[in-house]
Design a protein around this motif. Structure first.
Motif, PDB file in Angstrom:
ATOM      1  N   CYS A  79      -4.103   7.651  -8.094  1.00 45.94           N
ATOM      2  CA  CYS A  79      -3.793   6.224  -8.196  1.00 45.94           C
ATOM      3  C   CYS A  79      -3.898   5.815  -9.661  1.00 45.94           C
ATOM      4  CB  CYS A  79      -4.783   5.399  -7.381  1.00 45.94           C
ATOM      5  SG  CYS A  79      -4.805   5.797  -5.634  1.00 45.94           S
ATOM      6  N   LYS A  80      -3.077   4.838 -10.061  1.00 48.57           N
ATOM      7  CA  LYS A  80      -3.083   4.409 -11.459  1.00 48.57           C
ATOM      8  C   LYS A  80      -2.848   2.909 -11.543  1.00 48.57           C
ATOM      9  CE  LYS A  80      -1.036   5.382 -15.948  1.00 48.57           C
ATOM     10  NZ  LYS A  80      -0.129   6.246 -16.699  1.00 48.57           N
ATOM     11  N   CYS A 108      -5.051  -1.443 -21.150  1.00 48.29           N
ATOM     12  CA  CYS A 108      -5.986  -0.817 -20.236  1.00 48.29           C
ATOM     13  C   CYS A 108      -5.204   0.092 -19.309  1.00 48.29           C
ATOM     14  CB  CYS A 108      -6.730  -1.890 -19.441  1.00 48.29           C
ATOM     15  SG  CYS A 108      -7.917  -1.233 -18.271  1.00 48.29           S
ATOM     16  N   SER A 109      -5.751   1.270 -19.040  1.00 48.31           N
ATOM     17  CA  SER A 109      -5.124   2.220 -18.136  1.00 48.31           C
ATOM     18  C   SER A 109      -6.229   2.960 -17.401  1.00 48.31           C
ATOM     19  CB  SER A 109      -4.259   3.202 -18.930  1.00 48.31           C
ATOM     20  OG  SER A 109      -3.621   4.110 -18.069  1.00 48.31           O
ATOM     21  N   HIS A 110      -6.098   3.056 -16.073  1.00 44.96           N
ATOM     22  CA  HIS A 110      -7.152   3.672 -15.277  1.00 44.96           C
ATOM     23  C   HIS A 110      -6.532   4.500 -14.161  1.00 44.96           C
ATOM     24  CE1 HIS A 110     -10.988   4.126 -13.235  1.00 44.96           C
ATOM     25  NE2 HIS A 110     -10.471   3.631 -12.143  1.00 44.96           N
ATOM     26  N   CYS A 111      -6.989   5.738 -14.028  1.00 43.76           N
ATOM     27  CA  CYS A 111      -6.555   6.615 -12.942  1.00 43.76           C
ATOM     28  C   CYS A 111      -7.772   6.976 -12.100  1.00 43.76           C
ATOM     29  CB  CYS A 111      -5.930   7.887 -13.499  1.00 43.76           C
ATOM     30  SG  CYS A 111      -4.390   7.599 -14.390  1.00 43.76           S
ATOM     31  N   CYS A 112      -7.542   7.135 -10.805  1.00 45.28           N
ATOM     32  CA  CYS A 112      -8.654   7.389  -9.891  1.00 45.28           C
ATOM     33  C   CYS A 112      -8.121   7.987  -8.590  1.00 45.28           C
ATOM     34  CB  CYS A 112      -9.404   6.089  -9.624  1.00 45.28           C
ATOM     35  SG  CYS A 112      -8.323   4.724  -9.114  1.00 45.28           S
ATOM     36  N   ARG A 113      -9.002   8.438  -7.723  1.00 49.14           N
ATOM     37  CA  ARG A 113      -8.598   9.062  -6.463  1.00 49.14           C
ATOM     38  C   ARG A 113      -8.958   8.274  -5.203  1.00 49.14           C
ATOM     39  NH1 ARG A 113      -6.152  13.893  -6.979  1.00 49.14           N
ATOM     40  NH2 ARG A 113      -6.568  15.092  -8.843  1.00 49.14           N
ATOM     41  N   PRO A 114     -10.085   7.577  -5.146  1.00 46.25           N
ATOM     42  CA  PRO A 114     -10.444   6.906  -3.872  1.00 46.25           C
ATOM     43  C   PRO A 114      -9.437   5.833  -3.451  1.00 46.25           C
ATOM     44  CG  PRO A 114     -12.331   6.999  -5.360  1.00 46.25           C
ATOM     45  CD  PRO A 114     -11.121   7.417  -6.150  1.00 46.25           C
ATOM     46  N   ASP A 115      -9.410   5.531  -2.163  1.00 42.24           N
ATOM     47  CA  ASP A 115      -8.525   4.490  -1.638  1.00 42.24           C
ATOM     48  C   ASP A 115      -8.759   3.162  -2.350  1.00 42.24           C
ATOM     49  OD1 ASP A 115      -7.587   6.345   0.150  1.00 42.24           O
ATOM     50  OD2 ASP A 115      -8.776   5.612   1.832  1.00 42.24           O
ATOM     51  N   PHE A 116      -7.676   2.492  -2.698  1.00 43.56           N
ATOM     52  CA  PHE A 116      -7.682   1.156  -3.314  1.00 43.56           C
ATOM     53  C   PHE A 116      -8.453   1.103  -4.630  1.00 43.56           C
ATOM     54  CE2 PHE A 116      -7.383   0.602   1.317  1.00 43.56           C
ATOM     55  CZ  PHE A 116      -6.093   0.097   1.374  1.00 43.56           C
ATOM     56  N   CYS A 117      -8.595   2.226  -5.303  1.00 43.33           N
ATOM     57  CA  CYS A 117      -9.363   2.261  -6.547  1.00 43.33           C
ATOM     58  C   CYS A 117      -8.575   1.714  -7.734  1.00 43.33           C
ATOM     59  CB  CYS A 117      -9.828   3.680  -6.847  1.00 43.33           C
ATOM     60  SG  CYS A 117      -8.476   4.840  -7.165  1.00 43.33           S
ATOM     61  N   ASN A 118      -7.260   1.491  -7.579  1.00 47.07           N
ATOM     62  CA  ASN A 118      -6.467   1.023  -8.709  1.00 47.07           C
ATOM     63  C   ASN A 118      -6.312  -0.504  -8.716  1.00 47.07           C
ATOM     64  OD1 ASN A 118      -4.663   0.983  -6.528  1.00 47.07           O
ATOM     65  ND2 ASN A 118      -2.933   1.686  -7.739  1.00 47.07           N
ATOM     66  N   LEU A 119      -7.289  -1.190  -8.161  1.00 47.80           N
ATOM     67  CA  LEU A 119      -7.286  -2.656  -8.194  1.00 47.80           C
ATOM     68  C   LEU A 119      -7.891  -3.196  -9.482  1.00 47.80           C
ATOM     69  CD1 LEU A 119      -8.264  -3.411  -4.500  1.00 47.80           C
ATOM     70  CD2 LEU A 119      -6.057  -3.821  -5.593  1.00 47.80           C
ATOM     71  N   ASN A 120      -8.671  -2.380 -10.176  1.00 48.60           N
ATOM     72  CA  ASN A 120      -9.302  -2.812 -11.416  1.00 48.60           C
ATOM     73  C   ASN A 120      -8.944  -1.864 -12.536  1.00 48.60           C
ATOM     74  OD1 ASN A 120     -10.848  -5.074 -10.462  1.00 48.60           O
ATOM     75  ND2 ASN A 120     -12.086  -3.579  -9.355  1.00 48.60           N
ATOM     76  N   CYS A 121      -8.695  -2.421 -13.700  1.00 54.90           N
ATOM     77  CA  CYS A 121      -8.390  -1.629 -14.878  1.00 54.90           C
ATOM     78  C   CYS A 121      -9.643  -1.617 -15.745  1.00 54.90           C
ATOM     79  CB  CYS A 121      -7.202  -2.248 -15.627  1.00 54.90           C
ATOM     80  SG  CYS A 121      -6.381  -1.079 -16.703  1.00 54.90           S
ATOM     81  N   VAL A 173       0.848  -1.188   0.000  1.00 53.07           N
ATOM     82  CA  VAL A 173       0.000   0.000   0.000  1.00 53.07           C
ATOM     83  C   VAL A 173       0.884   1.239   0.000  1.00 53.07           C
ATOM     84  CG1 VAL A 173      -1.764   1.291   1.266  1.00 53.07           C
ATOM     85  CG2 VAL A 173      -1.836  -1.210   1.223  1.00 53.07           C
ATOM     86  N   GLN A 174       0.543   2.202  -0.837  1.00 51.12           N
ATOM     87  CA  GLN A 174       1.281   3.464  -0.905  1.00 51.12           C
ATOM     88  C   GLN A 174       0.290   4.612  -0.821  1.00 51.12           C
ATOM     89  OE1 GLN A 174       3.401   4.132  -4.577  1.00 51.12           O
ATOM     90  NE2 GLN A 174       4.141   6.122  -3.922  1.00 51.12           N
ATOM     91  N   LEU A 175       0.594   5.616  -0.038  1.00 53.01           N
ATOM     92  CA  LEU A 175      -0.212   6.823   0.038  1.00 53.01           C
ATOM     93  C   LEU A 175       0.297   7.782  -1.034  1.00 53.01           C
ATOM     94  CD1 LEU A 175      -2.391   8.444   1.506  1.00 53.01           C
ATOM     95  CD2 LEU A 175      -0.607   9.255   3.056  1.00 53.01           C
ATOM     96  N   CYS A 176      -0.564   8.134  -1.968  1.00 55.96           N
ATOM     97  CA  CYS A 176      -0.160   9.044  -3.041  1.00 55.96           C
ATOM     98  C   CYS A 176      -0.139  10.478  -2.530  1.00 55.96           C
ATOM     99  CB  CYS A 176      -1.130   8.943  -4.211  1.00 55.96           C
ATOM    100  SG  CYS A 176      -1.108   7.355  -5.064  1.00 55.96           S
ATOM    101  N   PRO A 177       0.826  11.275  -2.992  1.00 49.92           N
ATOM    102  CA  PRO A 177       0.837  12.698  -2.641  1.00 49.92           C
ATOM    103  C   PRO A 177      -0.444  13.371  -3.133  1.00 49.92           C
ATOM    104  CG  PRO A 177       2.922  12.046  -3.643  1.00 49.92           C
ATOM    105  CD  PRO A 177       1.980  10.894  -3.808  1.00 49.92           C
TER     106      PRO A 177
END
Length: 89
Positions: free
Chosen positions: A24-25, A64-77, A15-19
């Protein structure tokens, strides 16, 4: 989540906290004999370019490429990338 070059995104346990100025990507690549996932933080500009080549071999484009902001949102592309319309750079 933050993992690079993994074949099963479910195996990512880092787990990494993004600045605050990043999102998230997740990217999914088709290697021909299986898939590879890269998950982590990214600059917003990289996400809007629809193509990321940092750290990858030339010509390697995510399917596939997906960017998002909520916690753990980069589990699905969930966003498919059309390599013919992306901005290179």
């Amino acid at each position: 989540m933050n993992c690079s070059n993994i074949s099963d995104k479910g195996m990512c346990d880092h787990v990494q906290l993004c600045p605050s100025d990043q999102v998230c990507k997740v990217e999914k690549f088709d290697l021909g004999n299986g898939f590879q996932y890269n998950m982590g933080c990214s600059q917003v500009q990289t996400c809007t370019s629809k193509r990321s080549v940092d750290g990858r071999a030339s010509g390697s484009v995510p399917i596939c490429s997906h960017c998002c902001r909520p916690d753990f949102c980069n589990l699905n592309c969930t966003s498919t990338v059309d390599p013919g319309t992306g901005i290179i750079g």
